[in-house]
Structures are given as C-alpha cells and as structure tokens.
Design a protein around this motif. Sequence first.
Motif, PDB file in Angstrom:
ATOM      1  N   VAL A 163       0.846  -1.204   0.000  1.00 29.31           N
ATOM      2  CA  VAL A 163       0.000   0.000   0.000  1.00 29.31           C
ATOM      3  C   VAL A 163       0.881   1.253   0.000  1.00 29.31           C
ATOM      4  O   VAL A 163       0.615   2.220  -0.734  1.00 29.31           O
ATOM      5  CB  VAL A 163      -0.970  -0.012   1.208  1.00 29.31           C
ATOM      6  CG1 VAL A 163      -1.650   1.337   1.382  1.00 29.31           C
ATOM      7  CG2 VAL A 163      -1.991  -1.128   1.058  1.00 29.31           C
ATOM      8  N   HIS A 164       1.930   1.250   0.804  1.00 26.63           N
ATOM      9  CA  HIS A 164       2.851   2.396   0.854  1.00 26.63           C
ATOM     10  C   HIS A 164       3.560   2.591  -0.481  1.00 26.63           C
ATOM     11  O   HIS A 164       3.677   3.716  -0.974  1.00 26.63           O
ATOM     12  CB  HIS A 164       3.885   2.217   1.962  1.00 26.63           C
ATOM     13  CG  HIS A 164       3.339   2.346   3.341  1.00 26.63           C
ATOM     14  ND1 HIS A 164       2.484   3.348   3.741  1.00 26.63           N
ATOM     15  CD2 HIS A 164       3.537   1.580   4.450  1.00 26.63           C
ATOM     16  CE1 HIS A 164       2.182   3.198   5.017  1.00 26.63           C
ATOM     17  NE2 HIS A 164       2.813   2.134   5.469  1.00 26.63           N
ATOM     18  N   TYR A 165       4.066   1.504  -1.049  1.00 24.95           N
ATOM     19  CA  TYR A 165       4.718   1.613  -2.355  1.00 24.95           C
ATOM     20  C   TYR A 165       3.725   2.147  -3.392  1.00 24.95           C
ATOM     21  O   TYR A 165       4.080   2.964  -4.247  1.00 24.95           O
ATOM     22  CB  TYR A 165       5.271   0.261  -2.819  1.00 24.95           C
ATOM     23  CG  TYR A 165       6.615  -0.101  -2.243  1.00 24.95           C
ATOM     24  CD1 TYR A 165       7.722   0.727  -2.389  1.00 24.95           C
ATOM     25  CD2 TYR A 165       6.791  -1.302  -1.556  1.00 24.95           C
ATOM     26  CE1 TYR A 165       8.963   0.382  -1.874  1.00 24.95           C
ATOM     27  CE2 TYR A 165       8.019  -1.656  -1.030  1.00 24.95           C
ATOM     28  CZ  TYR A 165       9.111  -0.813  -1.196  1.00 24.95           C
ATOM     29  OH  TYR A 165      10.334  -1.159  -0.683  1.00 24.95           O
ATOM     30  N   ARG A 166       2.482   1.694  -3.311  1.00 21.82           N
ATOM     31  CA  ARG A 166       1.477   2.122  -4.274  1.00 21.82           C
ATOM     32  C   ARG A 166       1.231   3.630  -4.174  1.00 21.82           C
ATOM     33  O   ARG A 166       1.072   4.307  -5.199  1.00 21.82           O
ATOM     34  CB  ARG A 166       0.159   1.358  -4.059  1.00 21.82           C
ATOM     35  CG  ARG A 166      -0.971   1.772  -4.999  1.00 21.82           C
ATOM     36  CD  ARG A 166      -0.618   1.427  -6.434  1.00 21.82           C
ATOM     37  NE  ARG A 166      -1.483   2.043  -7.402  1.00 21.82           N
ATOM     38  CZ  ARG A 166      -2.258   1.363  -8.236  1.00 21.82           C
ATOM     39  NH1 ARG A 166      -2.269   0.049  -8.220  1.00 21.82           N
ATOM     40  NH2 ARG A 166      -2.998   1.998  -9.091  1.00 21.82           N
ATOM     41  N   ALA A 167       1.180   4.170  -2.978  1.00 17.57           N
ATOM     42  CA  ALA A 167       0.959   5.615  -2.810  1.00 17.57           C
ATOM     43  C   ALA A 167       2.069   6.403  -3.500  1.00 17.57           C
ATOM     44  O   ALA A 167       1.799   7.375  -4.222  1.00 17.57           O
ATOM     45  CB  ALA A 167       0.869   5.974  -1.331  1.00 17.57           C
TER      46      ALA A 167
END
Length: 185
Positions: A163-167
């Motif tokens: 999720v963090h990488y996606r942001a």
Amino acid sequence: MSTTIIILIAAAVVLILAAVWFMARRQRAKELRRRFGPEYNRAVRHYGSENRAQDALAARARRMERIHIQPLSRDDHDRFLGRWETIQRGFVDDPSGSIQQADALVVELMRTLGYPMTDFEHRAEDISVDHPHVVQNYRAAHSIAELHDAGDASTEDLRQALVHYRALFDELLEGHLAAEGSRRR
C-alpha cells in the motif's frame, strides 16, 4: 553629535537588523514548512534543531533544482502501470516477491524520471522535495522490506508495504505524465 545619540542610533540599527533577520528566518521556516509538509517535522527531529533542518531542506531543494526530472510518455506510463497491476495481482500468491518487485519498480520509475540513484536515504530526500506527502510512505515501505529481510514481517506488514509503495508509485506516475503533444518539467 553627542555620544548618547550615537549609541541610541547604533542600538536602533542593531535592533532593526535583528528584527529583519528574525522575520527572514521566520518566513524561511514558514516557506519550508509549506513546501515540505510532514517532512519538515521529520527533518527537525533528525537534525535536532530547526536551523540545521532548514539548512538541510533548503540544500535538498537547491540540489533538485539542478536535476531535470523527465516527464513520462503515455507509453511509459501505461507500461509502468501494467507492471504495477501484475505485481499487485501477484501479491496473493507471493507477498514477499511482490514487495521486492514493487521496490524495484519504484526505483526503475525514479530512474526513468531522472532522479539520481544513490542510497535509499538520498532517494527519499530527493523525493521529499517534489512529493513531501508521500515520502513517508516510501520510508515506511522500505522499513517493512528491511523487517522482512530480517524475517520479522508478517503478511499484513507486507500488505501495508505494498500500500505504501502504491501511494508513492501513483504520485510519481501521475505527477510526471507528459501532456499530450507537450513536455513539462
């Protein structure tokens, strides 16, 4: 002119100069807080003083002014997006591999955009100049990936890293897409 008047004038000049200096520092802090958002507070904690943090943040901004970040073509955008979707779909079957692939894809995207590729902390600092609201996502994802390398990350941790990488990925991908028929900086 009497000595008293000269002393009063000198004192007034010193007070005015001090007030101007104070107002300039205050304005600088306000501008850096606005530009760097949550990264400003992180820098203050990291450097231990507001003045040192402000100097470091200003140096980052000056360094990035000398680096030309390239916009992505529509083809590159679509290619990166397709690769991300493949990574995300693969998470269910291989969470660990997906995190490694997500990190590698973010690094490749940064390289394609023209960010300098040095160690992680310098990459995060560079990202913080133009994307201060998602750099903490990059740091959090990196920390989870390090926990995973040490055998201390759960599947839920890995999901959160994705999720963090996606942001960050979304911010980089959409923030640097060239307008059709034009290029922007």
